[in-house]
Enzyme design. Sequence first.
Site, PDB file in Angstrom:
ATOM      1  N   GLU A 167      34.647 -34.885   7.112  1.00 28.29           N
ATOM      2  CA  GLU A 167      35.046 -36.238   7.558  1.00 28.29           C
ATOM      3  C   GLU A 167      34.510 -37.349   6.658  1.00 28.29           C
ATOM      4  OE1 GLU A 167      33.938 -36.392  11.707  1.00 28.29           O
ATOM      5  OE2 GLU A 167      35.151 -34.645  12.185  1.00 28.29           O
ATOM      6  N   ASP A 217      38.639 -32.447   7.078  1.00 34.48           N
ATOM      7  CA  ASP A 217      38.793 -33.761   7.724  1.00 34.48           C
ATOM      8  C   ASP A 217      39.829 -33.698   8.836  1.00 34.48           C
ATOM      9  OD1 ASP A 217      38.436 -36.568   8.165  1.00 34.48           O
ATOM     10  OD2 ASP A 217      38.039 -36.802   6.025  1.00 34.48           O
ATOM     11  N   GLU A 285      40.169 -26.502  12.946  1.00 29.65           N
ATOM     12  CA  GLU A 285      39.724 -26.906  14.289  1.00 29.65           C
ATOM     13  C   GLU A 285      40.903 -27.181  15.218  1.00 29.65           C
ATOM     14  OE1 GLU A 285      36.798 -30.091  14.161  1.00 29.65           O
ATOM     15  OE2 GLU A 285      35.921 -29.333  12.306  1.00 29.65           O
TER      16      GLU A 285
END
Length: 374
Positions: A167, A217, A285
Amino acid sequence: MKMNKLLRIFAVAAALCIALSGCGVKTQYAYGEDAPSLKDAFSDDFRVGAAINTWDIEDPNSNNCKTIVKQFNTLVLENESKPESIHPEEDRYYFDKFDMFVDFCEEHDITPRGHTLVWHSQVPNWFFKDGNGDASAELVLQRMRDHITTVVTRYKGRVKSWDVVNEVIGDDGQLRFSEWSRLVGDYDGDGDKYDFIEEAFRAAREADPDARLMINDYSIEASEDKAIRMYTAVKQMLSEDVPIDGIGFQMHIGKGQDPDQLRKCFEILGRLREIKPDLIFEVTELDVNCYGWNQPAEDVKLTKDFIKEFNKTYTDTFTVLKELSDEGYLDSVIMWGLHDGVSWLNNGHKNYPMLIDSDLKLKEAAYEVMELAG
Ligand code: 9MR
């Protein structure tokens, strides 16, 4: 068509008939011997995995553990390998849980990922302090390198893929402002502030030349603006020989996610192959949030239409992921949580973002995505 593929298709189709026929059996337990498995269904496409916690695997006879072994062939720790967990003080590391996780993966032929070496969150403050004041850029970089070298060396040859930085692109599309970017800044004086990122990748490469090094990210799969920012940042770093092997797409998406939007973003970042032909993608994710922003809990009811739209979001998404795998971009899809009941998205309301429900049953969406495999 290979025999085992035919058998697999037959098994999933039969399971889907049972699941949807309304003849008593709703869906199967994900750990059940006769249940189809995500990892087997997609064995010709990509590894399928989940973010777990070590308490899930402590007891090999627990249903959580049996589900993990049955359904997945790649895993990541949800929190226990982050700097605040393994390196809370400068001269103290706690590797027990990470060690146990990697051992477990090896025992079960599961590919472990490492999440995450450098992040603005869940990182202890000592990295950034010198007495009561700010640490210098040199000190921050030295601590960051020490951390990366120690952790990556420990799991050299065993943890195959690392989120080296997580991120680092901000919501405004610029480099995220963090203690890392503030304190290290433009250390090499070349006009950009990617320096802590560049150093992180170089330290990781040195510690394990064969590990896959990823920049990870969120929203880069759904916001073209953010995908373009990521493209620009990675392109710049690749031009300076920063050893970035691939892009991790978190994919915290929402119900109703437009698959064409996903295609556009993947295409933008796929253009990096013009510079680095073997650049790889991983989905790191994945989950499907059943709530819009600020949507009240009473708005979400698991009606037939709601479930239909939820299932379609998953099948649309897996259709795109399968295309990416067929084109040689993608070899791993990890979901962020083992089942609905433990998802981080249960914040203040019950959420239903996964392919496995809170009773550890495969949801309809799981059967429907497995039909796309192979
Ligand atoms: O799922 C994790 C949750 O248990 C933690 O409280 C949270 C702390 O920030 O981190 C969650 O995992 C995040 C992951 O490390 C990075 N991408 C976003 C994930 C969900 O917030």
